[in-house]
Design a protein around this motif. Structure first.
Motif, PDB file in Angstrom:
ATOM      1  N   PHE A 137      80.071  32.462 -55.784  1.00  0.00           N
ATOM      2  CA  PHE A 137      80.843  33.334 -54.906  1.00  0.00           C
ATOM      3  C   PHE A 137      81.379  32.450 -53.792  1.00  0.00           C
ATOM      4  CE2 PHE A 137      81.723  36.413 -51.611  1.00  0.00           C
ATOM      5  CZ  PHE A 137      82.146  37.547 -52.301  1.00  0.00           C
ATOM      6  N   LEU A 138      82.675  32.490 -53.555  1.00  0.00           N
ATOM      7  CA  LEU A 138      83.305  31.575 -52.604  1.00  0.00           C
ATOM      8  C   LEU A 138      83.254  32.173 -51.200  1.00  0.00           C
ATOM      9  CD1 LEU A 138      86.363  30.455 -54.776  1.00  0.00           C
ATOM     10  CD2 LEU A 138      84.124  29.352 -54.522  1.00  0.00           C
ATOM     11  N   TYR A 139      82.105  32.012 -50.556  1.00  0.00           N
ATOM     12  CA  TYR A 139      81.921  32.561 -49.216  1.00  0.00           C
ATOM     13  C   TYR A 139      82.915  31.921 -48.251  1.00  0.00           C
ATOM     14  CZ  TYR A 139      77.648  34.646 -50.974  1.00  0.00           C
ATOM     15  OH  TYR A 139      76.742  35.396 -51.698  1.00  0.00           O
ATOM     16  N   GLY A 140      83.542  32.755 -47.447  1.00  0.00           N
ATOM     17  CA  GLY A 140      84.575  32.286 -46.538  1.00  0.00           C
ATOM     18  C   GLY A 140      85.968  32.434 -47.112  1.00  0.00           C
ATOM     19  N   GLN A 141      86.068  32.503 -48.432  1.00  0.00           N
ATOM     20  CA  GLN A 141      87.347  32.742 -49.091  1.00  0.00           C
ATOM     21  C   GLN A 141      87.410  34.146 -49.683  1.00  0.00           C
ATOM     22  OE1 GLN A 141      88.635  29.488 -51.727  1.00  0.00           O
ATOM     23  NE2 GLN A 141      87.037  28.199 -50.820  1.00  0.00           N
ATOM     24  N   GLN A 142      86.261  34.601 -50.175  1.00  0.00           N
ATOM     25  CA  GLN A 142      86.147  35.964 -50.694  1.00  0.00           C
ATOM     26  C   GLN A 142      85.237  36.752 -49.765  1.00  0.00           C
ATOM     27  OE1 GLN A 142      84.516  34.277 -54.359  1.00  0.00           O
ATOM     28  NE2 GLN A 142      86.081  35.405 -55.498  1.00  0.00           N
ATOM     29  N   PRO A 143      85.634  37.944 -49.333  1.00  0.00           N
ATOM     30  CA  PRO A 143      84.810  38.681 -48.373  1.00  0.00           C
ATOM     31  C   PRO A 143      83.597  39.337 -49.014  1.00  0.00           C
ATOM     32  CG  PRO A 143      86.747  39.971 -48.942  1.00  0.00           C
ATOM     33  CD  PRO A 143      86.910  38.638 -49.622  1.00  0.00           C
ATOM     34  N   ILE A 144      82.474  39.271 -48.310  1.00  0.00           N
ATOM     35  CA  ILE A 144      81.318  40.080 -48.657  1.00  0.00           C
ATOM     36  C   ILE A 144      81.667  41.531 -48.361  1.00  0.00           C
ATOM     37  CG2 ILE A 144      78.925  40.628 -48.054  1.00  0.00           C
ATOM     38  CD1 ILE A 144      78.649  37.684 -47.147  1.00  0.00           C
ATOM     39  N   SER A 410      87.644  41.551 -34.197  1.00  0.00           N
ATOM     40  CA  SER A 410      88.315  40.597 -35.083  1.00  0.00           C
ATOM     41  C   SER A 410      88.422  39.231 -34.415  1.00  0.00           C
ATOM     42  CB  SER A 410      89.711  41.110 -35.451  1.00  0.00           C
ATOM     43  OG  SER A 410      90.542  41.212 -34.300  1.00  0.00           O
ATOM     44  N   ARG A 411      88.749  39.232 -33.133  1.00  0.00           N
ATOM     45  CA  ARG A 411      88.841  37.972 -32.378  1.00  0.00           C
ATOM     46  C   ARG A 411      87.473  37.291 -32.304  1.00  0.00           C
ATOM     47  NH1 ARG A 411      91.593  35.431 -28.002  1.00  0.00           N
ATOM     48  NH2 ARG A 411      90.121  34.486 -26.515  1.00  0.00           N
ATOM     49  N   ASN A 412      86.433  38.082 -32.054  1.00  0.00           N
ATOM     50  CA  ASN A 412      85.093  37.515 -31.980  1.00  0.00           C
ATOM     51  C   ASN A 412      84.685  36.846 -33.292  1.00  0.00           C
ATOM     52  OD1 ASN A 412      84.999  38.579 -29.414  1.00  0.00           O
ATOM     53  ND2 ASN A 412      83.542  40.203 -29.908  1.00  0.00           N
ATOM     54  N   MET A 413      85.020  37.493 -34.402  1.00  0.00           N
ATOM     55  CA  MET A 413      84.670  36.919 -35.709  1.00  0.00           C
ATOM     56  C   MET A 413      85.433  35.621 -35.956  1.00  0.00           C
ATOM     57  SD  MET A 413      82.361  38.926 -36.901  1.00  0.00           S
ATOM     58  CE  MET A 413      82.233  38.425 -38.614  1.00  0.00           C
ATOM     59  N   GLN A 414      86.703  35.598 -35.617  1.00  0.00           N
ATOM     60  CA  GLN A 414      87.496  34.381 -35.797  1.00  0.00           C
ATOM     61  C   GLN A 414      86.980  33.248 -34.918  1.00  0.00           C
ATOM     62  OE1 GLN A 414      91.586  35.388 -35.033  1.00  0.00           O
ATOM     63  NE2 GLN A 414      91.732  36.764 -36.777  1.00  0.00           N
ATOM     64  N   GLN A 415      86.692  33.566 -33.653  1.00  0.00           N
ATOM     65  CA  GLN A 415      86.231  32.540 -32.728  1.00  0.00           C
ATOM     66  C   GLN A 415      84.881  31.979 -33.157  1.00  0.00           C
ATOM     67  OE1 GLN A 415      86.336  33.656 -28.608  1.00  0.00           O
ATOM     68  NE2 GLN A 415      85.010  31.988 -27.944  1.00  0.00           N
ATOM     69  N   SER A 416      83.959  32.867 -33.579  1.00  0.00           N
ATOM     70  CA  SER A 416      82.641  32.404 -34.000  1.00  0.00           C
ATOM     71  C   SER A 416      82.736  31.546 -35.254  1.00  0.00           C
ATOM     72  CB  SER A 416      81.717  33.598 -34.243  1.00  0.00           C
ATOM     73  OG  SER A 416      80.429  33.172 -34.619  1.00  0.00           O
ATOM     74  N   THR A 417      83.598  31.950 -36.173  1.00  0.00           N
ATOM     75  CA  THR A 417      83.782  31.168 -37.397  1.00  0.00           C
ATOM     76  C   THR A 417      84.290  29.762 -37.073  1.00  0.00           C
ATOM     77  OG1 THR A 417      84.205  33.166 -38.693  1.00  0.00           O
ATOM     78  CG2 THR A 417      84.993  31.081 -39.601  1.00  0.00           C
ATOM     79  N   LEU A 418      85.150  29.667 -36.067  1.00  0.00           N
ATOM     80  CA  LEU A 418      85.701  28.375 -35.678  1.00  0.00           C
ATOM     81  C   LEU A 418      84.689  27.524 -34.920  1.00  0.00           C
ATOM     82  CD1 LEU A 418      88.197  26.503 -35.389  1.00  0.00           C
ATOM     83  CD2 LEU A 418      88.714  27.724 -33.261  1.00  0.00           C
ATOM     84  N   LYS A 419      83.901  28.155 -34.028  1.00  0.00           N
ATOM     85  CA  LYS A 419      83.090  27.376 -33.098  1.00  0.00           C
ATOM     86  C   LYS A 419      81.604  27.325 -33.437  1.00  0.00           C
ATOM     87  CE  LYS A 419      86.250  27.572 -29.245  1.00  0.00           C
ATOM     88  NZ  LYS A 419      86.372  27.617 -27.770  1.00  0.00           N
ATOM     89  N   PHE A 511      85.781  42.637 -39.671  1.00  0.00           N
ATOM     90  CA  PHE A 511      84.642  41.840 -40.095  1.00  0.00           C
ATOM     91  C   PHE A 511      85.008  40.894 -41.239  1.00  0.00           C
ATOM     92  CE2 PHE A 511      82.160  45.821 -38.647  1.00  0.00           C
ATOM     93  CZ  PHE A 511      82.362  45.472 -37.321  1.00  0.00           C
ATOM     94  N   GLU A 512      86.083  41.197 -41.934  1.00  0.00           N
ATOM     95  CA  GLU A 512      86.545  40.280 -42.973  1.00  0.00           C
ATOM     96  C   GLU A 512      87.328  39.102 -42.396  1.00  0.00           C
ATOM     97  OE1 GLU A 512      88.392  42.414 -46.206  1.00  0.00           O
ATOM     98  OE2 GLU A 512      86.595  43.651 -46.526  1.00  0.00           O
ATOM     99  N   GLN A 513      87.466  39.066 -41.068  1.00  0.00           N
ATOM    100  CA  GLN A 513      87.948  37.852 -40.422  1.00  0.00           C
ATOM    101  C   GLN A 513      86.859  36.784 -40.417  1.00  0.00           C
ATOM    102  OE1 GLN A 513      91.296  37.676 -39.407  1.00  0.00           O
ATOM    103  NE2 GLN A 513      91.161  39.575 -40.601  1.00  0.00           N
TER     104      GLN A 513
END
Length: 565
Positions: A137-144, A410-419, A511-513
């Motif tokens: 399962f391609l986590y980060g590319q396919q959403p849980i 959505s912003r929080n999910m993107q920022q956390s994924t980046l940082k 959350f799919e961000q």
């Protein structure tokens, strides 16, 4: 859920409202609770078969004992000649132990007994959007897109009130007090009946049919045995049901995040940890340190259990510990614990192998984890997102509640994924009030109607907060501030159902961000806003999670890419 609450920061901060939710290791393979034997205590493989063994010659007896030792030292499925329980010739279905079961569940077997073996194919897939089980399962590319099986192997009063209500007058508030009151034999009978009926094979089939691809299964430390004298839980039994759940998941092509939900001493003092009240885990005391060490031993044991051939296909994620109340504990101490637990996990699996490790943010906020354990081998951060446990956000207008996921989460999910790195939402719901029966704990009331008060505030003599329904602001609408009315699905207007649909789908989009989401919960007895199945039946959750008509873009608020301020 919780007994103690904290306030989240301002909703425009890069944070979120916390969820104050309920709220030597080494179980022998083949051990289980047998009716009418040893007063309900688990019995060993040798004891159950002593007549057969003693009837043989000395040589055969020694060989049998030697074989048993090998079985216990090796992985649970080594009794099957090393074949995967989820591979082409592994165990999967047919669980009857001759006792029968309830609601289509035919009972349990000793763990991965050869008698349960049926042939399945790893090419099974839950839906056209999801890889077959023999593919990664391609986590980060396919959403849980998943649901929790909460209230199954760890009991929660708000999910199944009927289990607890006969004993409320005797101060039962959690699984600890329930088991202590009943004693081992009666608690075993009650809990096994619950296990048999709350989740069945049909549960997994419906999850598959709704377009979902993951299941999160919480389990308490008592599933693994070796309990202290003051821990009255039913030992070992739930582990058999966990393994049965993994078989069912494999049959329907679903992937599972197994997660340790309750730790010795309680990691948060809420009833879903097994015991409500005081935190006795890493609390700065010698006993708290001991409980931290015991928890790592249980983590290691559970990880070893999930290392069998083929298990990587069905259980590719592992939740190290649910909702430790880090905001009430010493951060440096809990950071060390996380690092040690993750290191022990990779010592067992090896680098690049085994499931993803998932840590919870401890209600500190996602920004507090930026830069933590960088470059780790498949480490993810779990956050639980709810509006309703925050005294400010629960008062938002419906329009603002719908927009909040698109604009903030959505912003929080993107920022956390980046940082930080890969970030997922392990719990969320459709609820916009906290009216679900016993949601805040037994006897603690509700923010919505102004009856909620934490134990800390009560002891301090603080007044009750104003009702979150804000009767003056909302024109004293009849029934609006009544939790009884809010829990009555038949009273929901079409307008309210449309709002629930919009709110649920904007959360899914947000959350799919990150890595995706697990809805809490798959079902409840009385609280439809916390039940994925009820939400589908009532029309505010799509029948196919992969084909959602609503969401941020549909409402004219497309999610914007994260940019530094």
């Amino acid at each position: 859920m919780s007994l103690e609450m904290t306030e989240s920061r301002h909703p425009q901060d890069d944070d979120y409202p916390i969820k104050p939710s309920h709220g030597s290791s080494g179980t022998m393979i083949g051990r289980r609770v047998e009716d009418g034997a040893d007063g309900g205590h688990p019995r060993s493989f040798f004891t159950r078969r002593r007549k057969v063994v003693l009837a043989g010659s000395v040589i055969l007896t020694l060989a049998a004992v030697g074989g048993l030792i090998c079985l216990l030292v090796k992985k649970p499925w080594s009794a099957q000649g090393g074949q995967s329980p989820f591979g082409h010739h592994g165990a999967h279905d047919d669980y009857s132990d001759g006792k029968g079961g309830q609601n289509g569940n035919s009972g349990t077997l000793p763990r991965f007994s050869p008698a349960s073996a049926v042939s399945i194919s790893n090419s099974v897939r839950c839906n056209a959007y999801t890889p077959a089980l023999d593919q990664p399962f391609l986590y980060g590319q396919q959403p849980i897109r998943g649901v929790n099986l909460g209230g199954w192997l760890v009991l929660e009063p708000f999910i199944t009130p009927s289990v607890f209500e006969p004993f409320l007058s005797q101060n039962v508030t959690d699984e600890y007090s329930l088991s202590k009151l009943l004693g081992l034999e009666k608690a075993t009978a009650l809990i096994q009946k619950h296990y048999d009926s709350w989740v069945t094979e049909a549960t997994f089939k419906r999850i598959r049919d709704l377009g979902l691809n993951h299941v999160r299964i919480p389990v308490g430390f008592w599933a693994l045995g070796n309990l202290a004298p003051d821990e009255p839980y039913v030992p070992d039994l739930s582990l058999d049901y966990l393994l049965q759940g993994l078989r069912w998941a494999a049959k329907y092509g679903l992937r599972v995040m197994v997660e340790l939900h309750g730790a010795p001493g309680s990691q948060n003092g809420w009833n879903h940890s097994g015991r409500a009240g005081k935190i006795g885990w890493l609390d700065g005391t010698a006993e708290g340190e001991k409980n931290g060490e015991r928890t790592i031993a249980y983590v290691k044991q559970l990880l070893q259990l999930l290392q069998g051939p083929g298990m990587e296909h069905v259980s590719p994620m592992f939740g190290i510990l649910n909702e430790p109340a880090i905001f009430l504990l010493e951060r440096e101490r809990t950071d060390r614990w996380y690092k040690e637990a993750f290191a022990e996990m990779r010592n067992i699996t090896g680098s690049g192998k085994g499931p993803w490790g998932v840590i919870h943010d401890g209600f500190l906020g996602l920004t507090q984890w930026e830069g933590f354990m960088p470059h780790s081998d498949r480490l993810a951060l779990d956050v639980h997102q709810y509006l309703i446990f925050d005294h400010s956000l629960i008062r938002f207008s419906r329009k603002d509640q719908v927009n909040f996921p698109c604009d903030v989460w959505s912003r929080n999910m993107q920022q956390s994924t980046l940082k930080f790195g890969p970030t997922l939402v392990g719990e969320f719901s459709s609820a916009t009030n906290d009216c679900a029966t016993y949601l805040n704990g037994i006897g603690f009331g509700y923010r919505w109607d102004g009856t909620f008060q934490s134990e800390e505030d009560r002891l301090a003599g603080k007044p009750l907060e104003e009702a979150a329904c804000e009767p003056a602001k909302n024109g004293h609408i009849e029934g609006y501030c009544s939790c009884q009315t809010q829990n009555r699905v038949g009273s929901y207007s079409q307008e309210y159902r449309k709002f629930l649909s919009d709110f649920t789908q904007t959360q899914m989009d947000a959350f799919e961000q990150g890595m995706g989401w697990f809805y809490w919960n798959f079902k409840t007895e009385t609280s439809a806003l916390w039940s994925y199945f009820d939400g589908v039946d009532q029309g505010w959750i799509p029948k196919d999670a992969n084909s959602r008509p609503g969401g941020c873009k549909a409402l004219g608020r497309p999610i914007q890419p994260f940019q530094e301020d």
